[in-house]
Design a protein around this motif. Structure first.
Motif, PDB file in Angstrom:
ATOM      1  N   ASP A  46       0.508  -1.074   0.253  1.00  9.58           N
ATOM      2  CA  ASP A  46       0.352  -0.323   0.384  1.00  9.58           C
ATOM      3  C   ASP A  46       0.863   1.317  -0.059  1.00  9.58           C
ATOM      4  O   ASP A  46       0.309   2.806  -0.479  1.00  9.58           O
ATOM      5  CB  ASP A  46      -0.595   0.473   1.314  1.00  9.58           C
ATOM      6  CG  ASP A  46      -1.747  -0.896   0.890  1.00  9.58           C
ATOM      7  OD1 ASP A  46      -2.873  -1.673  -0.044  1.00  9.58           O
ATOM      8  OD2 ASP A  46      -2.857  -1.334   2.184  1.00  9.58           O
ATOM      9  N   SER A  50       0.070   3.447  -7.583  1.00 11.23           N
ATOM     10  CA  SER A  50      -0.534   2.713  -8.330  1.00 11.23           C
ATOM     11  C   SER A  50       0.367   2.334  -9.793  1.00 11.23           C
ATOM     12  O   SER A  50      -0.119   0.860  -9.698  1.00 11.23           O
ATOM     13  CB  SER A  50      -2.047   2.898  -8.537  1.00 11.23           C
ATOM     14  OG  SER A  50      -2.592   2.229  -9.479  1.00 11.23           O
ATOM     15  N   ASP A  76      -6.517 -10.785   0.280  1.00 10.57           N
ATOM     16  CA  ASP A  76      -7.335  -9.748   1.054  1.00 10.57           C
ATOM     17  C   ASP A  76      -6.543  -8.420   1.174  1.00 10.57           C
ATOM     18  O   ASP A  76      -6.459  -7.340   1.157  1.00 10.57           O
ATOM     19  CB  ASP A  76      -8.060  -9.614   2.080  1.00 10.57           C
ATOM     20  CG  ASP A  76      -7.603 -10.269   3.649  1.00 10.57           C
ATOM     21  OD1 ASP A  76      -6.441 -10.609   3.456  1.00 10.57           O
ATOM     22  OD2 ASP A  76      -8.256  -9.123   4.654  1.00 10.57           O
ATOM     23  N   ASP A  79      -6.803  -3.305  -2.855  1.00 11.28           N
ATOM     24  CA  ASP A  79      -7.774  -2.920  -2.456  1.00 11.28           C
ATOM     25  C   ASP A  79      -8.538  -2.660  -4.337  1.00 11.28           C
ATOM     26  O   ASP A  79      -7.413  -2.892  -4.886  1.00 11.28           O
ATOM     27  CB  ASP A  79      -7.342  -1.750  -2.619  1.00 11.28           C
ATOM     28  CG  ASP A  79      -5.790  -0.681  -2.505  1.00 11.28           C
ATOM     29  OD1 ASP A  79      -5.982  -0.956  -3.905  1.00 11.28           O
ATOM     30  OD2 ASP A  79      -5.186  -0.036  -2.222  1.00 11.28           O
ATOM     31  N   GLY A  80     -10.171  -2.399  -4.097  1.00 11.07           N
ATOM     32  CA  GLY A  80     -10.920  -1.785  -5.410  1.00 11.07           C
ATOM     33  C   GLY A  80     -10.261  -2.168  -6.210  1.00 11.07           C
ATOM     34  O   GLY A  80     -10.215  -3.325  -6.885  1.00 11.07           O
ATOM     35  N   SER A  81      -9.629  -0.997  -7.258  1.00  7.94           N
ATOM     36  CA  SER A  81      -9.304  -0.840  -8.163  1.00  7.94           C
ATOM     37  C   SER A  81      -7.939  -2.349  -8.747  1.00  7.94           C
ATOM     38  O   SER A  81      -8.250  -2.617  -9.819  1.00  7.94           O
ATOM     39  CB  SER A  81      -8.939   0.266  -9.111  1.00  7.94           C
ATOM     40  OG  SER A  81      -7.471   0.417  -8.191  1.00  7.94           O
ATOM     41  N   GLN A  83      -7.223  -5.159  -7.023  1.00 11.48           N
ATOM     42  CA  GLN A  83      -8.126  -5.886  -6.818  1.00 11.48           C
ATOM     43  C   GLN A  83      -8.716  -6.206  -8.422  1.00 11.48           C
ATOM     44  O   GLN A  83      -9.316  -8.105  -8.602  1.00 11.48           O
ATOM     45  CB  GLN A  83      -8.702  -5.943  -5.815  1.00 11.48           C
ATOM     46  CG  GLN A  83     -10.285  -7.151  -5.701  1.00 11.48           C
ATOM     47  CD  GLN A  83      -9.712  -8.889  -4.986  1.00 11.48           C
ATOM     48  OE1 GLN A  83      -7.988  -8.387  -4.670  1.00 11.48           O
ATOM     49  NE2 GLN A  83      -9.618  -9.880  -5.660  1.00 11.48           N
ATOM     50  N   GLN A  84      -9.517  -5.620  -8.742  1.00 13.16           N
ATOM     51  CA  GLN A  84     -10.239  -5.935  -9.615  1.00 13.16           C
ATOM     52  C   GLN A  84      -9.740  -6.018 -10.925  1.00 13.16           C
ATOM     53  O   GLN A  84     -10.022  -7.381 -12.196  1.00 13.16           O
ATOM     54  CB  GLN A  84     -11.054  -4.361 -10.617  1.00 13.16           C
ATOM     55  CG  GLN A  84     -12.220  -5.021 -11.421  1.00 13.16           C
ATOM     56  CD  GLN A  84     -12.948  -5.946 -11.299  1.00 13.16           C
ATOM     57  OE1 GLN A  84     -13.983  -5.956 -10.811  1.00 13.16           O
ATOM     58  NE2 GLN A  84     -13.217  -7.158 -12.658  1.00 13.16           N
TER      59      GLN A  84
END
Length: 96
Positions: A46, A50, A76, A79-81, A83-84
């Protein structure tokens, strides 16, 4: 190909003071060496931007690293994008 060790590649990839090109080269070297665990750790970090995390994710989309990519998708750690994106990459490797 450089003579960097996997740890040196990881250190360079996460070094925000290094140039983007050097950081991307380090990730590419990890991909070439099939250092799947290290690539997954970079993708899940994190503290990184990105673009570097996505580069590491794309590097995991290989037959040698698809099980690690699957672990990221099922876990897990993203996060969000991201993960997609990981799910999309995994779907692409499953189809290929």
């Amino acid at each position: 190909m450089s003579s960097r060790t996997p740890q040196e590649c990881v250190d360079l990839a996460v070094d925000s003071s290094a140039s983007k090109a050097d950081r991307e080269d380090a990730i590419d070297e990890l991909k070439t060496a099939n250092e799947c665990d290290e690539l997954a750790d970079i993708a899940a970090n994190d503290d990184l931007g990105s673009d570097i995390r996505q580069r590491a994710l794309r590097a995991l989309a290989t037959p040698q690293c698809d099980s690690m990519l699957e672990n990221l998708v099922e876990g897990d750690r993203l996060d969000g994008s991201l993960q997609q994106r990981a799910e999309d990459l995994l779907d692409d490797t499953d189809e290929g």
